[in-house]
Design a protein around this motif. Structure first.
Motif, PDB file in Angstrom:
ATOM      1  N   LEU A 233       0.818  -1.210   0.000  1.00  0.00           N
ATOM      2  CA  LEU A 233       0.000   0.000   0.000  1.00  0.00           C
ATOM      3  C   LEU A 233       0.853   1.262   0.000  1.00  0.00           C
ATOM      4  O   LEU A 233       0.567   2.210  -0.740  1.00  0.00           O
ATOM      5  CB  LEU A 233      -0.937  -0.005   1.213  1.00  0.00           C
ATOM      6  N   ALA A 236       2.177   1.949  -3.392  1.00  0.00           N
ATOM      7  CA  ALA A 236       1.118   2.420  -4.284  1.00  0.00           C
ATOM      8  C   ALA A 236       0.834   3.899  -4.068  1.00  0.00           C
ATOM      9  O   ALA A 236       0.667   4.665  -5.028  1.00  0.00           O
ATOM     10  CB  ALA A 236      -0.149   1.600  -4.065  1.00  0.00           C
ATOM     11  N   VAL A 237       0.812   4.319  -2.818  1.00  0.00           N
ATOM     12  CA  VAL A 237       0.578   5.735  -2.504  1.00  0.00           C
ATOM     13  C   VAL A 237       1.742   6.587  -2.990  1.00  0.00           C
ATOM     14  O   VAL A 237       1.561   7.658  -3.576  1.00  0.00           O
ATOM     15  CB  VAL A 237       0.352   5.915  -0.994  1.00  0.00           C
ATOM     16  N   CYS A 241      -0.490   5.807  -7.467  1.00  0.00           N
ATOM     17  CA  CYS A 241      -1.436   4.870  -8.083  1.00  0.00           C
ATOM     18  C   CYS A 241      -2.853   5.161  -7.581  1.00  0.00           C
ATOM     19  O   CYS A 241      -3.053   5.566  -6.429  1.00  0.00           O
ATOM     20  CB  CYS A 241      -1.065   3.429  -7.747  1.00  0.00           C
ATOM     21  N   THR A 242      -3.820   4.956  -8.438  1.00  0.00           N
ATOM     22  CA  THR A 242      -5.218   5.152  -8.083  1.00  0.00           C
ATOM     23  C   THR A 242      -6.058   4.056  -8.733  1.00  0.00           C
ATOM     24  O   THR A 242      -5.540   3.199  -9.452  1.00  0.00           O
ATOM     25  CB  THR A 242      -5.727   6.538  -8.542  1.00  0.00           C
ATOM     26  N   LEU A 246      -4.754   0.832  -6.794  1.00  0.00           N
ATOM     27  CA  LEU A 246      -4.604   1.282  -5.406  1.00  0.00           C
ATOM     28  C   LEU A 246      -5.554   0.520  -4.489  1.00  0.00           C
ATOM     29  O   LEU A 246      -5.144   0.042  -3.416  1.00  0.00           O
ATOM     30  CB  LEU A 246      -4.874   2.780  -5.309  1.00  0.00           C
ATOM     31  N   SER A 249      -4.665  -2.842  -3.270  1.00  0.00           N
ATOM     32  CA  SER A 249      -3.710  -2.896  -2.167  1.00  0.00           C
ATOM     33  C   SER A 249      -4.355  -2.606  -0.820  1.00  0.00           C
ATOM     34  O   SER A 249      -3.655  -2.497   0.186  1.00  0.00           O
ATOM     35  CB  SER A 249      -2.567  -1.905  -2.416  1.00  0.00           C
ATOM     36  N   ASN A 372      -0.021   4.672 -12.890  1.00  0.00           N
ATOM     37  CA  ASN A 372      -0.084   3.239 -12.582  1.00  0.00           C
ATOM     38  C   ASN A 372       1.019   2.467 -13.299  1.00  0.00           C
ATOM     39  O   ASN A 372       1.603   1.529 -12.741  1.00  0.00           O
ATOM     40  CB  ASN A 372      -1.453   2.676 -12.966  1.00  0.00           C
TER      41      ASN A 372
END
Length: 404
Positions: A233, A236-237, A241-242, A246, A249, A372
């Motif tokens: 996570l 990803a942040v 990423c969205t 995201l 995760s 991404n």
């Protein structure tokens, strides 16, 4: 035994002791492999420069630049309302969602967002959620094809075709719609659209159940995707990423809830996140699980929109979907950012205006596929080349957004 036979046995039939090498004596050589743009799993326009040690990936460098959309420069050369056809060509498999984000942003700049009729808002959400399902069907179907399953791809494209025909019926265009306008819509829904849409949602529910059985819960699919390409996570942040990448995760971050735009606050739906049901939270399986479950949630939203459109905000012969469309779009001088939840994540637009012209001084797209895709190298290191295809497909990028 003849002399020749004895010589043959001594030279060819005697089993000698194998030579054992220590790890320090073994030599390896890095290979630089180009995967794509002709590779089917890169969908024609993405080149991956892969550094490998045998089959093991050491690094991946994505190379973009095979579409040259020039979206921002196009948008800076035409009035705001004339740029919508270019917006369609960003994420060209979810054009309605992109139009929705663009139109809402300009309406907020003009201060007319509260003047949009409720029927227009519900129609916008209806067509956007239909397009969300169609986009996810492409993501899941082509993903199955990338890792060796052809049947789900054919099934999903069969049902996606129904959505495409319905959106073409509403807008007049098959894939690049120019339907959601600043201040309204191109047309009201055609007569009978709501009834046919309700029939489709009833038809699709058992098909989605079949989809889960044949793909998501399939033990071969699970073996190929569970615990593969795990995206923590925090990573990803950090990468921005969205969307499903995201949420896969484990973070409940959906702009339809966070920003509560349009009529989404009036609708009942859940934000789906990865839970690590068959592997690790944030793996390839979780990202695809989120997309499948979001199709169920989109069906819920569509049913609620249809109920509103047929009971509370009914069709009226005097209804004009272009009643609030401004004759001249000239926002005040400002820097402005707007965003919306596309099927692939947060699609944002930055505008810089001078208050004198209806053409933006600067238009910039914050493309979710670009962010991404940037995490691909981190996800792929240490995996095999065959796993790279599974990881790449689980991100679900559209290159019209990346090379914009």
């Amino acid at each position: 035994m003849s002399v020749a036979s004895a010589k043959y046995q001594s030279e060819y039939l005697t089993v000698s002791e194998p030579t054992v090498y220590s790890p320090s004596e073994l030599k390896s050589e890095d290979m630089l492999i180009n995967i794509g743009p002709q590779h089917p799993s890169t969908h024609g326009v993405l080149r991956l420069e892969v550094l490998t040690d045998g089959e093991v990936i050491k690094d991946v460098i994505p190379h973009m630049g095979y579409l040259h959309r020039c979206f921002e420069k196009h948008a800076e050369s035409v009035p705001f309302n004339q740029a919508i056809p270019f917006v369609d060509r960003l994420d060209y498999v979810a054009a309605m969602n992109s139009e929705h984000a663009w139109a809402m942003g300009i309406e907020k700049m003009l201060g007319i967002e509260n003047d949009i009729p409720k029927r227009v808002e519900y129609i916008r959400v209806l067509v956007a959620e239909l397009n969300r399902i169609a986009s996810h069907f492409i993501a899941i179907g082509t993903y199955g094809l990338d890792i060796g399953a052809a049947t789900p791809f054919l099934w999903l494209f069969r049902d996606r075709e129904t959505i495409m025909r319905m959106l073409e019926w509403a807008s007049g265009a098959r894939m690049l719609y120019n339907y959601i306008w600043v201040g309204g819509l191109f047309y009201d829904l055609p007569v009978g659209f709501e009834e046919r849409c309700a029939e489709f949602t009833a038809y699709l529910r058992p098909k989605l159940k079949e989809l889960q059985d044949i793909i998501i819960d399939n033990h071969i699919f699970i073996n190929r995707t569970a615990n593969v390409g795990v995206l923590p996570l925090q990573m990803a942040v950090n990468y921005g990423c969205t969307g499903p990448v995201l949420r896969g995760s484990g973070l409940k971050y959906d702009l339809r809830r966070v920003d509560a735009y349009s009529v989404y606050p009036e609708l009942d739906f859940e934000v789906i996140v990865g839970e690590g049901k068959v592997g690790t939270v944030g793996d390839c399986w979780d990202r695809n699980y989120v997309r499948v479950q979001e199709c169920w949630e989109s069906l819920k939203i569509i049913d609620q929109c249809l109920e509103k459109l047929t009971k509370e905000h009914k069709r009226d012969r005097d209804f004009d979907p272009q009643a609030v469309v401004p004759k001249k779009i000239r926002p005040k001088a400002m820097d402005f950012y707007c965003r919306a939840e596309n099927p692939k994540g947060e699609l944002g637009f930055f505008f810089k205006t001078d208050g004198k012209s209806d053409i933006p001084l600067r238009a910039k797209a914050r493309a979710c596929s670009f962010n991404n895709l940037s995490v691909l190298a981190e996800l792929s290191k240490g995996w095999m080349i065959a796993d790279l295809m599974a990881i790449m497909g689980s991100i679900d990028v559209v290159m019209g957004e990346v090379d914009r």
